[in-house]
Scaffold this motif. Structure first.
Motif, PDB file in Angstrom:
ATOM      1  N   MET A   1     -33.418  24.651  22.398  1.00 44.12           N
ATOM      2  CA  MET A   1     -33.519  23.898  23.652  1.00 44.12           C
ATOM      3  C   MET A   1     -32.974  24.733  24.803  1.00 44.12           C
ATOM      4  O   MET A   1     -31.881  25.286  24.711  1.00 44.12           O
ATOM      5  CB  MET A   1     -32.751  22.579  23.544  1.00 44.12           C
ATOM      6  N   ILE A   3     -31.412  25.794  28.429  1.00 48.53           N
ATOM      7  CA  ILE A   3     -30.361  25.224  29.266  1.00 48.53           C
ATOM      8  C   ILE A   3     -30.988  24.619  30.510  1.00 48.53           C
ATOM      9  O   ILE A   3     -32.091  24.982  30.919  1.00 48.53           O
ATOM     10  CB  ILE A   3     -29.321  26.291  29.650  1.00 48.53           C
ATOM     11  N   SER A   4     -30.290  23.696  31.133  1.00 50.09           N
ATOM     12  CA  SER A   4     -30.824  22.997  32.293  1.00 50.09           C
ATOM     13  C   SER A   4     -30.796  23.907  33.520  1.00 50.09           C
ATOM     14  O   SER A   4     -30.080  24.908  33.571  1.00 50.09           O
ATOM     15  CB  SER A   4     -30.017  21.727  32.559  1.00 50.09           C
ATOM     16  N   GLU A   5     -31.574  23.537  34.519  1.00 54.14           N
ATOM     17  CA  GLU A   5     -31.612  24.295  35.759  1.00 54.14           C
ATOM     18  C   GLU A   5     -30.256  24.267  36.458  1.00 54.14           C
ATOM     19  O   GLU A   5     -29.843  25.259  37.070  1.00 54.14           O
ATOM     20  CB  GLU A   5     -32.697  23.728  36.683  1.00 54.14           C
ATOM     21  N   LEU A   6     -29.561  23.138  36.347  1.00 55.53           N
ATOM     22  CA  LEU A   6     -28.239  23.035  36.977  1.00 55.53           C
ATOM     23  C   LEU A   6     -27.255  23.982  36.315  1.00 55.53           C
ATOM     24  O   LEU A   6     -26.455  24.648  36.997  1.00 55.53           O
ATOM     25  CB  LEU A   6     -27.739  21.587  36.889  1.00 55.53           C
ATOM     26  N   GLU A   7     -27.298  24.078  34.990  1.00 58.18           N
ATOM     27  CA  GLU A   7     -26.404  25.005  34.296  1.00 58.18           C
ATOM     28  C   GLU A   7     -26.736  26.457  34.637  1.00 58.18           C
ATOM     29  O   GLU A   7     -25.831  27.282  34.845  1.00 58.18           O
ATOM     30  CB  GLU A   7     -26.516  24.779  32.780  1.00 58.18           C
ATOM     31  N   TYR A 295     -31.117  31.837  27.942  1.00 58.22           N
ATOM     32  CA  TYR A 295     -31.793  30.738  28.611  1.00 58.22           C
ATOM     33  C   TYR A 295     -32.448  29.782  27.620  1.00 58.22           C
ATOM     34  O   TYR A 295     -32.493  28.570  27.859  1.00 58.22           O
ATOM     35  CB  TYR A 295     -32.837  31.305  29.573  1.00 58.22           C
ATOM     36  N   ASP A 296     -32.968  30.288  26.502  1.00 58.12           N
ATOM     37  CA  ASP A 296     -33.645  29.430  25.532  1.00 58.12           C
ATOM     38  C   ASP A 296     -32.706  28.926  24.439  1.00 58.12           C
ATOM     39  O   ASP A 296     -33.155  28.319  23.466  1.00 58.12           O
ATOM     40  CB  ASP A 296     -34.825  30.172  24.900  1.00 58.12           C
ATOM     41  N   ASP A 297     -31.398  29.209  24.563  1.00 54.75           N
ATOM     42  CA  ASP A 297     -30.379  28.684  23.662  1.00 54.75           C
ATOM     43  C   ASP A 297     -30.653  29.062  22.201  1.00 54.75           C
ATOM     44  O   ASP A 297     -30.531  28.250  21.287  1.00 54.75           O
ATOM     45  CB  ASP A 297     -30.287  27.153  23.793  1.00 54.75           C
TER      46      ASP A 297
END
Length: 677
Positions: A1, A3-7, A295-297
């Motif tokens: 999953m 990570i979010s754009e905010l992170e 980014y893709d965890d």
């Protein structure tokens, strides 16, 4: 999953802030000071009424080194040379070399880019360039008349063509009864043709616009690097970004108040730059960065490219990337650090010391010419004493009322100290009169070999800087330009190489991993290189004469390549004006062999060349003599014609005079015979 754009935005903001803190604390003030020393600005310790002269050691040393570096890298026009590691890579390596150097020199202002790049490094510790693929859209309108249906279908099949206007015209013939019989249709169209053109762009980056993580030791392990620049709203909207979002971030930003930027332009402007009244021309702080992030965890950090607006890092682009598009130079490498030392910081303290000594020498000279005096109070007219002028009178009540104070002369000691400072500078940088061949004390009554040894020894540090530049930034730039050409050039390109047009297609070079880059095409003495190449050419010629052209030691192509290298060392870039290429020579030899002819040896070739030269000279002499004879004939004919014209004019004048005399005689006789009244 993922990570979010905010992170991700939080990660970006944290990296930018850490890099800015490192930049402000470590390098910003040093670069400001270096610029001040280079421009010869006051140090801030000046005393009013005393000498304020400033030496220019930093500027002198850098401007001395720059011609040597530009000569090494730019004289031949080749900043990089690719060499194939295997035999099948030789042709591709040669083509890659020509294309990369053509892109740097012709698609970009190669000399100016490399000059500013190296000067930034010498002055500010770090010089940086960015390379990227720049695509531009070009639109043209064209009109066609009388197209058939097939021609129209072929035209509109091109995806770059959009039909703007179309007019159908029915063509026919007239029947015997007067009616029109339709035969075919023709079309008049107006189209808009849109073409996407692209090329590799190489630009210089001001030092204050490049930020990176503080623990980076090289570009390979740099986990974060970014280019912060100011871009107008108009340019960003033209790139396709949302206008409202861009305008929200237009206006004042950190770069407007940056001290380095203000120091660079302070001699041209006062104060900070004000916002422009045209909203489209207002500037936005844009950060284009490259970061290794998971980014893709999946537990593995990948390289990503992002574009952010403003100080708050509003991310408008975020995509995976393949290579960091920067190349950096640092003249004096420091182990385990990406940024080394500059030449400027090596002599900044010497500039301060030398300026101090010069100021004291001048102050001492001023005091010698206008020395202080002891005056007995009340016994001397102070107004006379304070007025210093040649032939001036000082009134005193008694002798000996005015006594000058002795001023110690420090000239000898000061000049010795200046000489010592120059020696220290020479040891640090290699800058000296001996290295330029101008020091009479070093070169007088000295053999040529000793002079060359002195000059080469003094230039050793410059050669070291050149080698560092070659193995670091120049190599990265060459690899980056080749990577962009292979990735984005979707069709072959024809370029001019030594007055010949050659088509190159980077898509066919799928063996880039078998190519290595060698840059910095030698830094030794050119006379020695030429002499050594001449010796090699002589040995090759002897072998060819003794063993023939098909000997296993040296080929005719290798011999010609040596001759071309001699011409290149002498400064002639287009060697094809002197010798044919090795490929042309081999083709000619193959044709001779196919026709059953024996290829002549070099001695016969030389004799034939001399014979042909003699024949050409004789033919030229004959043509010259024939031209001179023809000129003399034409000149004689012109003189004869002019003489004939003069004689004809003289004869005509005589006839007119005789006719006038006869007429006068007749009138006189008539008047004499008339009766008198």
């Amino acid at each position: 999953m993922a990570i979010s754009e905010l992170e991700f935005r939080s990660i970006i903001s944290n990296e930018i802030q850490n890099a800015l803190n490192y930049y402000d604390s470590e390098f910003s003030q040093e670069r400001i000071d270096a610029m001040g020393y280079y421009l010869g600005e006051p140090f801030g310790n000046e005393v009013e009424g005393r000498s304020q002269v400033v030496a220019t050691e930093v500027s002198d040393v850098i401007e001395y080194i720059m011609p040597s570096l530009t000569k090494i890298f730019a004289q031949s026009g080749q900043y990089a040379r690719f060499v194939g590691r295997q035999s099948e890579d030789v042709s591709a390596a040669e083509q890659a070399t020509e294309l990369v150097n053509f892109v740097i020199n012709n698609d970009n202002n190669g000399f100016r880019v490399v000059h500013d790049w190296m000067k930034d490094a010498l002055l500010f510790k770090l010089g940086a360039v960015k390379f990227y693929w720049d695509e531009t859209e070009r639109t043209e309108e064209e009109e066609y008349e009388g197209l058939t249906e097939d021609e129209l279908a072929l035209l509109v099949a091109d995806p770059a063509i959009d039909v703007v206007e179309q007019e159908a015209i029915e063509m026919g013939v007239t029947a015997p009864d007067g009616s029109e019989i339709p035969m075919s249709m023709t079309y008049n169209v107006k189209v808009k043709k849109t073409e996407m053109t692209g090329k590799v762009k190489v630009i210089n980056i001001p030092p204050e616009e490049l930020i990176y993580n503080r623990r980076a030791t090289s570009l390979e392990d740099c986990s974060f690097i970014a280019h912060r620049s100011q871009v107008t709203v108009s340019d960003l909207v033209a790139m396709g970004y949302d206008r409202e979002l861009v305008e929200d971030y237009a206006g004042q930003n950190d770069l407007d108040n940056d001290q380095e930027r203000q120091r660079r332009f302070e001699d041209l402007e006062d104060g900070t730059e004000h916002d422009r009244t045209d909203p489209a021309m207002r500037e936005v702080l844009v950060t284009e960065g490259y970061i290794y992030a998971d980014y893709d965890d999946d537990g593995i950090a990948e390289l990503r490219r992002f574009v952010a607006l403003g100080d708050g890092a509003e991310i408008i682009e975020n995509e995976p990337w393949d290579v960091i598009p920067f190349a950096i130079l640092s003249p004096v490498l420091m182990p385990h650090r990406m940024v080394g030392r500059s030449v400027a910081e090596m002599v900044m303290d010497l500039q301060l010391i030398k300026s101090t000594i010069l100021r004291q020498m001048l102050d001492n000279l001023y005091l010698s010419n206008n020395s202080r005096v002891v005056a007995v109070e009340g016994q001397v007219n102070l107004d006379d004493l304070l007025t210093s002028r040649p032939g001036g009178i000082v009134r005193a009540r008694a002798p000996g009322m005015v006594q000058p104070l002795a001023v110690p002369q420090i000239g000898t000691q000061a000049f010795q100290m200046l000489g010592y400072v120059d020696e220290v500078r020479d040891q640090r940088t290699g800058f000296s009169k001996a290295s330029m061949g101008l020091d009479p004390s070093t070169l007088q009554s000295t053999t040529a070999a000793a002079v060359n040894a002195t000059i080469q020894g003094a230039q050793a540090k410059i050669e070291m800087i050149a080698r560092v530049f070659a193995e670091t930034g120049m190599k990265d730039l060459a690899k980056g330009v080749l990577h962009l050409c292979q990735k984005h050039m979707n069709k072959e390109r024809t370029i001019r190489i030594r007055n010949e047009y050659v088509a190159l297609d980077p898509r066919a070079w799928d063996n880039d991993f078998d190519l290595e880059v060698t840059v910095g095409l030698g830094t030794g003495n050119e006379d020695q290189k030429t002499a050594m190449l001449a010796q090699i050419a002589g040995k090759q010629q002897e072998i060819l004469q003794l063993m023939g052209v098909n000997n296993p030691v040296v080929s005719v192509t290798q011999y010609v390549d040596t001759l071309k290298k001699i011409a290149e060392t002498a400064g002639f870039r287009d060697t094809d004006q002197f010798f044919n290429s090795g490929q042309q020579i081999e083709q000619a030899m193959e044709m001779q062999a196919a026709q059953g002819q024996q290829a002549p040896n070099p001695a016969e070739l030389e004799f034939q060349v001399e014979q042909q030269k003699l024949q050409n000279q004789l033919a030229l002499q004959r043509e010259k003599i024939a031209a001179e004879l023809e000129f003399e004939r034409e000149k004689f004919a012109a003189e004869m014609q002019l003489r004939q014209q003069e004689l004809a004019a003289e004869l005509d004048l005589r006839r007119q005079k005789m006719a006038a005399d006869v007429q006068l005689d007749i009138q006189t006789s008539v008047s004499d015979n008339l009766p008198r009244v």
